[in-house]
Design a protein around this motif. Sequence first.
Motif, PDB file in Angstrom:
ATOM      1  N   UNK A 159       0.802  -1.221   0.000  1.00 38.59           N
ATOM      2  CA  UNK A 159       0.000   0.000   0.000  1.00 38.59           C
ATOM      3  C   UNK A 159       0.838   1.275   0.000  1.00 38.59           C
ATOM      4  N   UNK A 160       2.126   1.186  -0.330  1.00 38.45           N
ATOM      5  CA  UNK A 160       3.018   2.357  -0.457  1.00 38.45           C
ATOM      6  C   UNK A 160       3.009   3.236   0.802  1.00 38.45           C
ATOM      7  N   UNK A 161       2.929   2.628   1.979  1.00 40.47           N
ATOM      8  CA  UNK A 161       3.003   3.377   3.217  1.00 40.47           C
ATOM      9  C   UNK A 161       1.701   3.988   3.690  1.00 40.47           C
ATOM     10  N   UNK A 162       0.642   3.879   2.918  1.00 45.29           N
ATOM     11  CA  UNK A 162      -0.653   4.426   3.326  1.00 45.29           C
ATOM     12  C   UNK A 162      -1.356   3.394   4.212  1.00 45.29           C
ATOM     13  N   UNK A 163      -1.795   3.822   5.391  1.00 47.74           N
ATOM     14  CA  UNK A 163      -2.469   2.913   6.322  1.00 47.74           C
ATOM     15  C   UNK A 163      -3.928   2.730   5.898  1.00 47.74           C
ATOM     16  N   UNK A 164      -4.216   1.581   5.324  1.00 46.12           N
ATOM     17  CA  UNK A 164      -5.587   1.260   4.916  1.00 46.12           C
ATOM     18  C   UNK A 164      -6.115   0.068   5.722  1.00 46.12           C
ATOM     19  N   UNK A 165      -5.518  -0.169   6.883  1.00 50.15           N
ATOM     20  CA  UNK A 165      -5.897  -1.330   7.688  1.00 50.15           C
ATOM     21  C   UNK A 165      -7.361  -1.315   8.112  1.00 50.15           C
ATOM     22  N   UNK A 166      -7.971  -0.137   8.187  1.00 53.47           N
ATOM     23  CA  UNK A 166      -9.398  -0.070   8.549  1.00 53.47           C
ATOM     24  C   UNK A 166     -10.265  -0.817   7.543  1.00 53.47           C
ATOM     25  N   UNK A 167      -9.772  -0.975   6.311  1.00 52.47           N
ATOM     26  CA  UNK A 167     -10.539  -1.703   5.291  1.00 52.47           C
ATOM     27  C   UNK A 167     -10.639  -3.196   5.602  1.00 52.47           C
ATOM     28  N   UNK A 168      -9.766  -3.699   6.485  1.00 49.79           N
ATOM     29  CA  UNK A 168      -9.848  -5.109   6.856  1.00 49.79           C
ATOM     30  C   UNK A 168     -11.187  -5.458   7.498  1.00 49.79           C
ATOM     31  N   UNK A 169     -11.844  -4.463   8.087  1.00 51.39           N
ATOM     32  CA  UNK A 169     -13.164  -4.715   8.677  1.00 51.39           C
ATOM     33  C   UNK A 169     -14.176  -5.156   7.625  1.00 51.39           C
ATOM     34  N   UNK A 170     -13.886  -4.876   6.366  1.00 47.31           N
ATOM     35  CA  UNK A 170     -14.810  -5.217   5.285  1.00 47.31           C
ATOM     36  C   UNK A 170     -14.382  -6.462   4.518  1.00 47.31           C
ATOM     37  N   UNK A 171     -13.339  -7.127   4.955  1.00 43.17           N
ATOM     38  CA  UNK A 171     -12.829  -8.297   4.243  1.00 43.17           C
ATOM     39  C   UNK A 171     -13.752  -9.495   4.334  1.00 43.17           C
ATOM     40  N   UNK A 172     -13.768 -10.277   3.298  1.00 37.90           N
ATOM     41  CA  UNK A 172     -14.475 -11.558   3.217  1.00 37.90           C
ATOM     42  C   UNK A 172     -15.928 -11.474   3.657  1.00 37.90           C
ATOM     43  N   UNK A 173     -16.640 -10.486   3.180  1.00 35.76           N
ATOM     44  CA  UNK A 173     -18.053 -10.351   3.515  1.00 35.76           C
ATOM     45  C   UNK A 173     -18.940 -11.061   2.499  1.00 35.76           C
ATOM     46  N   UNK A 174     -18.341 -11.652   1.484  1.00 38.44           N
ATOM     47  CA  UNK A 174     -19.130 -12.339   0.471  1.00 38.44           C
ATOM     48  C   UNK A 174     -19.008 -13.844   0.643  1.00 38.44           C
ATOM     49  N   UNK A 175     -19.927 -14.564   0.059  1.00 36.15           N
ATOM     50  CA  UNK A 175     -19.885 -16.014   0.067  1.00 36.15           C
ATOM     51  C   UNK A 175     -19.142 -16.492  -1.161  1.00 36.15           C
ATOM     52  N   UNK A 176     -18.344 -17.516  -0.993  1.00 35.49           N
ATOM     53  CA  UNK A 176     -17.701 -18.109  -2.152  1.00 35.49           C
ATOM     54  C   UNK A 176     -17.550 -19.595  -1.917  1.00 35.49           C
ATOM     55  N   UNK A 177     -17.456 -20.334  -2.993  1.00 39.75           N
ATOM     56  CA  UNK A 177     -17.409 -21.784  -2.928  1.00 39.75           C
ATOM     57  C   UNK A 177     -15.972 -22.270  -2.957  1.00 39.75           C
ATOM     58  N   UNK A 178     -15.661 -23.201  -2.077  1.00 36.72           N
ATOM     59  CA  UNK A 178     -14.346 -23.837  -2.091  1.00 36.72           C
ATOM     60  C   UNK A 178     -14.464 -25.199  -1.446  1.00 36.72           C
ATOM     61  N   UNK A 179     -13.463 -26.002  -1.651  1.00 39.94           N
ATOM     62  CA  UNK A 179     -13.445 -27.342  -1.076  1.00 39.94           C
ATOM     63  C   UNK A 179     -12.673 -27.314   0.236  1.00 39.94           C
ATOM     64  N   UNK A 180     -13.263 -27.856   1.283  1.00 36.41           N
ATOM     65  CA  UNK A 180     -12.561 -27.906   2.566  1.00 36.41           C
ATOM     66  C   UNK A 180     -11.310 -28.764   2.480  1.00 36.41           C
ATOM     67  N   UNK A 181     -11.273 -29.692   1.528  1.00 36.61           N
ATOM     68  CA  UNK A 181     -10.076 -30.517   1.337  1.00 36.61           C
ATOM     69  C   UNK A 181      -8.876 -29.682   0.919  1.00 36.61           C
ATOM     70  N   UNK A 182      -9.120 -28.504   0.348  1.00 30.54           N
ATOM     71  CA  UNK A 182      -8.029 -27.649  -0.139  1.00 30.54           C
ATOM     72  C   UNK A 182      -7.494 -26.710   0.943  1.00 30.54           C
ATOM     73  N   UNK A 183      -8.071 -26.755   2.148  1.00 25.12           N
ATOM     74  CA  UNK A 183      -7.689 -25.821   3.208  1.00 25.12           C
ATOM     75  C   UNK A 183      -7.055 -26.536   4.390  1.00 25.12           C
TER      76      UNK A 183
END
Length: 114
Positions: free
Chosen positions: A35-59
């Motif tokens: 992020x070139x030194x810009x603090x955008x950590x507050x955006x982490x509060x919005x991470x992974x708010x969507x549903x997505x499909x994956x296989x538990x075997x891959x995790x």
Amino acid sequence: REAESELVPRMIEVHGMAMECAGLCRDNRIDPSAQCGVDVSALNDFGAQTLFSLSLDALEFVPLTSPEALLRLVPPTTDHVPTRTATTHAVALRAGTVHALAYWFRLDMAEGLH
């Protein structure tokens, strides 16, 4: 004309469990080094708010609760009124941080066919 038909399951169950998965957390967080030194950590509060499909075997994950039936749906038939139940009692298996709620469907199509 060809005959048309529909295949309707006798029952649909939604199962789920809470899980700790550092990989999911890492892959859905903002990388501060990019992020070139810009603090955008507050955006982490919005991470992974969507549903997505994956296989538990891959995790690599740690289950924090037992897998449980969360919802049971019984579609209507000519002699049956549709029902749904949604009571569950998940058992905590260990302490940890919930990074994700994994869920999956189980279809009961016919006797012995799931």
